[in-house]
Design an enzyme around this catalytic site. Structure first.
Site, PDB file in Angstrom:
ATOM      1  N   ASP A 226      25.338   3.359 -55.064  1.00  0.00           N
ATOM      2  CA  ASP A 226      24.409   2.236 -54.977  1.00  0.00           C
ATOM      3  C   ASP A 226      24.648   1.397 -53.723  1.00  0.00           C
ATOM      4  O   ASP A 226      25.756   1.352 -53.179  1.00  0.00           O
ATOM      5  CB  ASP A 226      24.568   1.317 -56.202  1.00  0.00           C
ATOM      6  CG  ASP A 226      24.109   1.982 -57.483  1.00  0.00           C
ATOM      7  OD1 ASP A 226      23.714   3.167 -57.427  1.00  0.00           O
ATOM      8  OD2 ASP A 226      24.173   1.328 -58.548  1.00  0.00           O
TER       9      ASP A 226
ATOM     10  N   HIS B  85      29.659   3.146 -55.350  1.00  0.00           N
ATOM     11  CA  HIS B  85      28.961   2.317 -54.362  1.00  0.00           C
ATOM     12  C   HIS B  85      29.358   2.756 -52.954  1.00  0.00           C
ATOM     13  O   HIS B  85      30.525   3.058 -52.693  1.00  0.00           O
ATOM     14  CB  HIS B  85      29.296   0.833 -54.546  1.00  0.00           C
ATOM     15  CG  HIS B  85      28.822   0.271 -55.850  1.00  0.00           C
ATOM     16  ND1 HIS B  85      29.510   0.473 -57.041  1.00  0.00           N
ATOM     17  CD2 HIS B  85      27.725  -0.472 -56.155  1.00  0.00           C
ATOM     18  CE1 HIS B  85      28.853  -0.123 -58.027  1.00  0.00           C
ATOM     19  NE2 HIS B  85      27.768  -0.711 -57.520  1.00  0.00           N
TER      20      HIS B  85
END
Length: 718
Positions: free
Chosen positions: A81, A234
């Site tokens: 992400d 992430h």
């Protein structure tokens, strides 16, 4: 002069300002600073259905029904992400390529637009890109229009960067289905109407908290032997060293156990989530990408410009104060030597020339102050009426007694001529002058009794060809007058002290200046090539090798513009004329010896501090406003206070040198906010006029009769 000033100046400046403001707003929006959610629980929206919280990690609500999917056995979908990030995403892509693994990147639209090459690399290497909104908003708390805008912009950015669209979305601040909130459930339903599948996660590594590589690997691998999973990681948002090393460890550990690392779509057995975008989407997307890149470049340039302007401003203040101190020491030593040698006061005959055009409001006070002097030698005052249409000539004539026969160089003479402009009037007066020392005075200026003596005294040195006096603002009671008073003392006079020390004086003000006739003759008199005839004349005299000095004790009180309109007209002429003079004398950069001091020392200074910085200062100010909202307002506020304090300290020293009270400094902060910007706009418009090749007409200033009553008592210069 003919007025052929371009009519589109203001339109051009306005469009430039609007474009800059739009670029800043675009970048501010893309930076996630305009309405980003907090990541909290969101608005109250009831509880999601139990079936949703117990469903698989991929929700399909496109038909209004709840359907979900889980990854097939031994299929791991690594998801990343918040990227793409120029530092960490390439490292993760390298690790994935090394292990022949594929993944899904839930990218922020603004980051795609900033790093389109990374998005293309993801697609080229077989990865999948999902929608993570354009600025990482909390979809559960954002209004519906904002959520739709964010998703649409991300789609356009993806299309512009890669030529693809996506049907996958992951809501920022979401995790596993069991943590689904009512607001997030509503957001999932809304996005489903746009054709999106909402992707949660089975295993949240919480790598954003940097728990350690072992903990990241442990959470990603899980306890279910052979089970498939969607793993959340992430690739942006901070130091992702642990994430990169953790992914390397995950791939190494699970690949040997028969696990396949795929995209989310492959993991759940669906066709690829990225499909070709339409032509319209690509065109709009490319415009969005270029616009975002352009705004980022502008912000970077403005940040650099802000830093350069700050350094140059501080450096200029330091240089001015150092040279002011040197100048004070030099003047004191010179006066001390003269006193010790008991040298007689240098008092040669003087011709004072007053060019006048419609100066009835102040001409009488000017003439009377010139006659009321303690100067020991004969003087003649020559008033050159340049075709005035008011009572200027009549008033001057009433003050012109015949000179005594034994001393023709005494009294007042009036010369009338058709209107031809100030240079023409000055040259007429110079031609009629009888003395070897000529003093040029504006018709709105008043001398003190000792001004002439102080002004002429430096000419005891035969190398001095001209002397600049110390101009004071007489009408300083209003806010505009106080601003100009500060500018004259802090700006003009500190500059003149430095120019005196460096022997490169660019301007002797028209209000007060003394010249040798030989110096004037050496440059052919006063030229009408520019609108700043005083600057042009001074530069020419410097280039001829004459010394031009500043005499701080020769005070002249002048009437400054009393309205913004009049101030603008005056400064517009000054600035435009100065630009003309700088261009005219650009050859001085290549002169040698003393004649080249002006070009090598003064022209670069004027170019940097009176042209370049003012041109870019409005952009710096706009960036400051941008920073107060989108960056760190505390740092910018401290920076502004720091430089205002520096200005105040420099101002206090300059006021002390001029013997002025310090109480005037209270208007300095407001001057920094209003007056300074006005002067910057004057410089910008002047530059546009000059570049356009326009001819600006002479701008006359309406007088208000400041000297109909005696001016304020002059302070004693230290």
């Amino acid at each position: 002069m003919e007025n052929r000033e371009p009519k589109g100046h203001w339109i051009l400046l306005l469009l430039t300002g609007v474009a800059l403001a739009i670029a800043l707003l675009v970048n501010g929006f893309a930076s996630g600073q305009m309405g980003e959610g907090t990541g909290g629980p969101g608005r109250t929206a009831g509880e999601p259905p139990t079936a949703a919280t117990r469903a698989g990690a991929v929700l399909n609500l496109t038909n209004g029904e709840l359907r979900s999917a889980r990854p097939l056995p031994r299929r791991i979908a690594l998801t990343f992400d918040d990227g793409p990030d120029p530092e960490w995403t390439p490292q993760l892509l390298d690790v994935l390529r090394k292990h022949n693994a594929h993944a899904t990147f839930f990218a922020i639209g603004a980051n795609i637009a900033k790093n389109p090459g990374l998005a293309r690399r993801m697609i080229r290497e077989g990865h999948e890109i999902g929608n993570h909104t354009y600025t990482h908003i909390d979809m559960g708390s954002a209004p519906a229009w904002r959520t739709k805008l964010e998703l649409d912009l991300t789609q356009r950015a993806l299309a512009g960067a890669t030529g693809r669209s996506t049907n996958l979305i992951r809501q920022p601040y979401s995790s596993t289905p069991s943590g689904l909130t009512g607001a997030q459930w509503q957001a999932a339903q809304s996005s489903a109407k746009q054709g999106y599948l909402t992707v949660f996660t089975d295993r949240d590594t919480e790598d954003w908290a940097r728990p350690g590589i072992d903990k990241i690997v442990e959470r990603a691998v899980g306890a279910g032997a052979g089970a498939g999973a969607i793993v959340m990681l992430h690739d942006s948002g901070g130091d992702r060293t642990e994430t990169v090393k953790g992914v390397e460890a995950i791939l190494t550990r699970l690949a040997g156990k028969g696990y396949e690392f795929t995209t989310v779509s492959e993991a759940i057995g669906l066709p690829p989530g990225n499909t070709p975008a339409s032509t319209d989407e690509k065109v709009i997307g490319k415009a969005l990408v270029w616009g975002q890149l352009g705004s980022s470049w502008i912000i970077g340039a403005l940040a650099l410009l802000f830093a350069v302007a700050a350094v140059l401003t501080a450096l200029r203040l330091a240089i001015l104060l150092i040279f002011a101190r040197v100048h004070v020491g030099r003047v004191r030593r010179l006066r001390k030597r003269r006193a010790q040698r008991h040298q007689p006061v240098f008092s040669p005959p003087v011709s004072v020339i007053v060019p006048a055009y419609n100066e009835e409001a102040g001409i009488e006070a000017t003439i009377r102050s010139l006659l009321d002097t303690d100067y020991q030698a004969p003087i003649e005052v020559i008033v050159v009426d340049d075709g005035s249409t008011d009572r200027t000539a009549e008033i001057a004539h009433s003050l012109t007694p015949h000179p005594p026969p034994h001393n023709p160089l005494h009294g007042v003479r009036l010369i009338r001529k058709p209107n031809g402009g100030k240079p023409s009037a000055l040259n007429t007066g110079i031609a009629a002058a009888r003395a070897d020392i000529v003093v040029l005075v504006d018709g709105d200026t008043v001398f003190q009794r000792d001004t002439l003596a102080n002004l002429v005294a430096p000419m005891v040195n035969p190398q001095v060809g001209a002397v600049s006096g110390n101009t004071k603002v007489a009408n300083r009671r209003g806010i505009i007058g106080r601003w100009q008073h500060i500018e004259y003392v802090i700006g003009f006079n500190l500059d003149r002290r430095m120019f005196d020390v460096l022997q490169c004086m660019p301007t002797i003000p028209g209000a007060i200046g003394a010249f040798r006739r030989r110096a004037l003759a050496s440059v052919g008199g006063v030229s009408d090539d520019t609108l700043a005839e005083d600057t042009d004349l001074t530069m020419a005299i410097c280039r001829e090798g004459w010394r031009v000095v500043y005499e701080e004790s020769a005070l002249a009180w002048t009437e400054a513009p009393s309205s913004i309109r009049q101030l603008w007209r005056q400064r517009y002429r000054w600035c435009y004329g100065t630009l003309q003079a700088m261009w005219k004398h650009r050859g001085s950069l290549f002169q040698g010896g003393r004649s080249g001091h002006f070009g090598r020392r003064c022209l670069p200074y004027l170019t940097v501090f009176q042209v370049a910085l003012p041109l870019f200062a409005p952009a710096v100010d706009i960036f400051t406003l941008y920073g107060l909202y989108f960056l760190d307002p505390g740092k910018l506020a401290l920076s502004w206070l720091f430089f205002t304090l520096l200005q105040a300290l420099a101002g206090a020293y300059a006021l002390r040198l001029d013997g002025e009270p310090l109480r005037t400094l209270w208007v300095l902060p407001l001057q920094q906010i209003v007056y300074r910007q006005l002067m910057y706009l004057v410089t910008i418009q002047s530059m546009v006029t000059a570049v356009a090749g326009a001819r600006l007409r002479w701008q006359t200033i309406r007088r208000t009769g400041t000297f109909s009553t005696p001016p304020e008592t002059a302070p004693q210069v230290r």
